[in-house]
Design an enzyme around this catalytic site. Sequence first.
Site, PDB file in Angstrom:
ATOM      1  NE  ARG A   1     -20.071 -16.929 -34.397  1.00  0.00           N
ATOM      2  CZ  ARG A   1     -19.054 -16.371 -35.025  1.00  0.00           C
ATOM      3  NH1 ARG A   1     -18.722 -15.107 -34.742  1.00  0.00           N
ATOM      4  NH2 ARG A   1     -18.361 -17.041 -35.918  1.00  0.00           N
TER       5      ARG A   1
ATOM      6  CG  HIS B   1     -21.251 -11.078 -38.032  1.00  0.00           C
ATOM      7  ND1 HIS B   1     -21.839 -12.213 -37.525  1.00  0.00           N
ATOM      8  CD2 HIS B   1     -19.911 -11.274 -37.885  1.00  0.00           C
ATOM      9  CE1 HIS B   1     -20.913 -13.052 -37.091  1.00  0.00           C
ATOM     10  NE2 HIS B   1     -19.731 -12.497 -37.297  1.00  0.00           N
TER      11      HIS B   1
ATOM     12  CD  GLU C   1     -25.079 -12.704 -36.899  1.00  0.00           C
ATOM     13  OE1 GLU C   1     -24.250 -12.981 -37.785  1.00  0.00           O
ATOM     14  OE2 GLU C   1     -24.811 -11.983 -35.913  1.00  0.00           O
TER      15      GLU C   1
END
Length: 350
Positions: free
Chosen positions: A242, A289, A271
């Site tokens: 993360r 991602h 993000e």
Amino acid sequence: MGDRRPRVWVSQPLFDEVVELLGQHFDLTLTDTVTAYTPAQLADRLAQVDGALITLNERIGVAEIARAPQLRAIANVGVGYNNLDIDALSAAGILASNTPDVLTDTTADLGFALLMAAARRITEAERWLRDGQWGQWSFQTLLGADIHGSTLGILGMGRIGQGIARRGALGFGMRVLYHNRSRLPEATEAEVGAQYVDLDTLLAQADHLVLVLPYSAASHHLIDAGALAKMKPTATLVNIARGGIIDEQALADALANGRLAAAGLDVFEGEPAVRPELLALHNIVLTPHIGSASQATRRAMVQLAVDNLTAALGHGPQAGHPPSAINADAVKAARAGVTAGAKKTDDAKR
């Protein structure tokens, strides 16, 4: 609930043929286009349903469930669930689930791809070539770092971390070090070819460090300027966990000033926004991602989420027992408390 079929909301477009399996038991509200929801919009949608199939884009906590007394289950399509306030959901008797296991190898593949691309300067080399800078072959052009025989460091040694360890030890002959909240059994260490060390040793000795630990208050900005200063200036850093685990400004400074050779990031603290300082660097590989983004894996994730939600709402072969519930015990206790409280109220009225 009477004869009414439970209502289920699906927050984003997924695989239609998988999601529509929910229609066997529930009235579905689907979403046709990728949508960013405000907290108020999430609250409105959750107020109308018994269950929801959501993605990591949807952050759900106290405010979002405040007007959702009939909401009983939320199925998160993802292994990480820091987008959910699990304590709030548990207190409200809402069963939460995630999708572990099915994405392990695909995510480990991407982590290793980022490691290799960063160490061997793959994206930097491609940009250089596309920009027309390759005028003549040169012996010293774009020299990177070896992967085979180097030291691989893994911070976080769950399923994905172990998958990366196997790839490094068995595929590339790497010396594998790891740090984790708890040490793995000796048999597991031997099977993945990894050695447990403390965090400072991991930072100091890793030629390539991969972050695969869960995000929490304790891991927020764990990799900060101080941690980066303990790493070799020739090292690479990869994050597939993360974004908030890394202090991205400190990382950008280290990369820009030669205190770290390269990095590969699949996740970002803000993000989908990415810091301009990171975008300006050449010695960093950036992906949006996509750790689990293969056709087969994403389909398997959605199928597991469908199975979780179906079971959580009392249907299917695993009715009442979702395959990967996160807070089953806490929800059971919360629902038992509500039932007991309701009985006391009824007794008092008699």
